[in-house]
Design an enzyme around this catalytic site. Sequence first.
Site, mmCIF file in Angstrom:
data_model
loop_
_atom_site.group_PDB
_atom_site.id
_atom_site.type_symbol
_atom_site.label_atom_id
_atom_site.label_comp_id
_atom_site.label_asym_id
_atom_site.label_seq_id
_atom_site.Cartn_x
_atom_site.Cartn_y
_atom_site.Cartn_z
ATOM 1 N N TYR A 143 2.622 10.992 -12.544
ATOM 2 C CA TYR A 143 3.404 11.970 -11.776
ATOM 3 C C TYR A 143 4.617 11.325 -11.124
ATOM 4 O O TYR A 143 5.614 11.988 -10.870
ATOM 5 C CB TYR A 143 2.536 12.604 -10.681
ATOM 6 C CG TYR A 143 1.789 13.838 -11.112
ATOM 7 C CD1 TYR A 143 0.937 13.803 -12.215
ATOM 8 C CD2 TYR A 143 1.908 15.026 -10.400
ATOM 9 C CE1 TYR A 143 0.232 14.927 -12.597
ATOM 10 C CE2 TYR A 143 1.205 16.157 -10.777
ATOM 11 C CZ TYR A 143 0.369 16.102 -11.865
ATOM 12 O OH TYR A 143 -0.330 17.216 -12.232
ATOM 13 N N LYS A 194 -9.186 6.198 -19.389
ATOM 14 C CA LYS A 194 -9.199 5.979 -20.838
ATOM 15 C C LYS A 194 -8.997 4.487 -21.062
ATOM 16 O O LYS A 194 -7.951 4.043 -21.570
ATOM 17 C CB LYS A 194 -8.090 6.805 -21.513
ATOM 18 C CG LYS A 194 -8.362 8.293 -21.560
ATOM 19 C CD LYS A 194 -9.258 8.704 -22.715
ATOM 20 C CE LYS A 194 -8.547 8.596 -24.044
ATOM 21 N NZ LYS A 194 -9.475 8.973 -25.163
ATOM 22 N N ASP A 227 -11.887 12.072 -21.853
ATOM 23 C CA ASP A 227 -12.175 13.144 -22.823
ATOM 24 C C ASP A 227 -13.670 13.456 -22.838
ATOM 25 O O ASP A 227 -14.079 14.624 -22.847
ATOM 26 C CB ASP A 227 -11.640 12.787 -24.224
ATOM 27 C CG ASP A 227 -12.083 11.406 -24.706
ATOM 28 O OD1 ASP A 227 -12.596 10.598 -23.891
ATOM 29 O OD2 ASP A 227 -11.917 11.128 -25.916
ATOM 30 N N ASP A 251 -5.976 16.179 -12.335
ATOM 31 C CA ASP A 251 -5.369 17.512 -12.389
ATOM 32 C C ASP A 251 -6.108 18.365 -13.426
ATOM 33 O O ASP A 251 -6.511 19.496 -13.150
ATOM 34 C CB ASP A 251 -3.887 17.364 -12.752
ATOM 35 C CG ASP A 251 -3.154 18.692 -12.758
ATOM 36 O OD1 ASP A 251 -3.383 19.510 -11.842
ATOM 37 O OD2 ASP A 251 -2.356 18.926 -13.685
ATOM 38 N N ASP A 255 -9.249 21.372 -12.667
ATOM 39 C CA ASP A 255 -9.121 22.767 -13.101
ATOM 40 C C ASP A 255 -10.338 23.163 -13.932
ATOM 41 O O ASP A 255 -10.891 24.253 -13.768
ATOM 42 C CB ASP A 255 -7.846 22.971 -13.939
ATOM 43 C CG ASP A 255 -6.701 23.552 -13.117
ATOM 44 O OD1 ASP A 255 -6.673 23.315 -11.902
ATOM 45 O OD2 ASP A 255 -5.841 24.254 -13.696
HETATM 46 C C1 IPM Z 1 -2.300 20.977 -8.539
HETATM 47 C C2 IPM Z 1 -1.113 21.612 -9.182
HETATM 48 C C3 IPM Z 1 0.084 20.704 -8.959
HETATM 49 C C4 IPM Z 1 -0.201 19.409 -9.677
HETATM 50 C C5 IPM Z 1 1.429 21.293 -9.376
HETATM 51 C C6 IPM Z 1 1.694 22.613 -8.711
HETATM 52 C C7 IPM Z 1 2.560 20.334 -9.094
HETATM 53 O O1 IPM Z 1 -1.357 21.848 -10.522
HETATM 54 O O2 IPM Z 1 -2.268 20.782 -7.307
HETATM 55 O O3 IPM Z 1 -3.251 20.692 -9.253
HETATM 56 O O4 IPM Z 1 -0.015 19.293 -10.902
HETATM 57 O O5 IPM Z 1 -0.617 18.470 -9.014
HETATM 58 MG MG MG Z 2 -3.304 21.398 -11.161
#
Ligand code: IPM
Ligand code: MG
Length: 370
Positions: A143, A194, A227, A251, A255
Amino acid sequence: MTKTHHLLILPGDGIGPEVMAQARRVIDWFAKNRGMSFELSEGLVGGAAIDAEGAAISPDTLARAAAADAVLFGSVGGPKWDQLGFDNRPEIAILELRKQLGLFANLRPATVLDPLVDASTLKPEVVRGLDIMIVRESTGGIYFGEPRGVETLPGGGKRGVNTEVYTTAEIERVARVGFELARKRKNHLCSVEKANVMESGLLWRQTVTALGAAEYPDVALSHMYADNCAMQLVRNPRQFDVIVTSNLFGDLLSDLASMLTGSLGMLPSATLGEIGADGRRPALYEPIHGSAPDIAGQGIANPLAQILSLAMLLRYSLNRDAEADMLEAACVAVLATGLRTADLAAPGQAKATTAQIGDAVLAALDRAHG
Ligand code: IPM
Ligand code: MG
């Protein structure tokens, strides 16, 4: 004397202000009923700040965030700002806060609350009782790594570059957060990278292994390729307790893990910095869900992730575990009554509004408080 807690409230865009309004009612409840003292200030972030102040977060708001005991953040973004350039997006607010406040440890719980076990797309017997904590590194890795950018190649065409980079110090400090959390939970830490293809991943594995042996021999440490971890999270998610991983893998995996619960609208998060010489630790709390522009302004968004983010704030920034437990229990009690916002309602079921959930949480707190 009661200590006054200085909180900066950043509601942001979309449903952010609506769900934040309910969290503020809960703050008022704790001030009134639990002898706590708060000083709240508010600021703009995201698209709202771009419109009013010309940037997703102003230097003044950043300075106020750094000075606060904790930041309670809503959500940012929306179609109105989708056409803006890469350097002027609402999301910059959250990236700047992470970077400027040094918020390197992003705690993302994925918990299946009993009343919501059927909300998951996975079978109840796979997810019942699920309680995972993902610790995502959040100020380093790809990032922020250099070099980065897009360059034009001599013969035409372009080249886009981002760099995954981690130092031992960066790996150790986030791994420490993972080990410490594991000790307070089921004592198992799984470190994810990884190492089979990335040098930075191999360094990650070696560093976490050495730290574990030196400082946390009592914590059961395992390692997994990212993975495989994605696959295992869907196959048998309850094998995990605490996961520690890099910014990008965290990230993605967070999710994925959040969807195991089937209820994105329920999940809070915390992002913590380094404890300073004065004992203060910069920290930001936000729901995992985004600004949900499609339902913004209608008063139907689920405020529970924002309210549970406040519970994490009580726990990690204010050391008020009893109040955090009480608030989490109140949220579960509300769900146990069958009350559901649109995101969780069964087909044909009456849908509660944002404010009705807020009312119900306050009522549950009143009952618990006696
Ligand atoms: C998160 C979001 C952020 C990230 C974005 C909005 C920059 O997806 O907080 O997971 O990728 O970190
Ligand atoms: Mg995110």
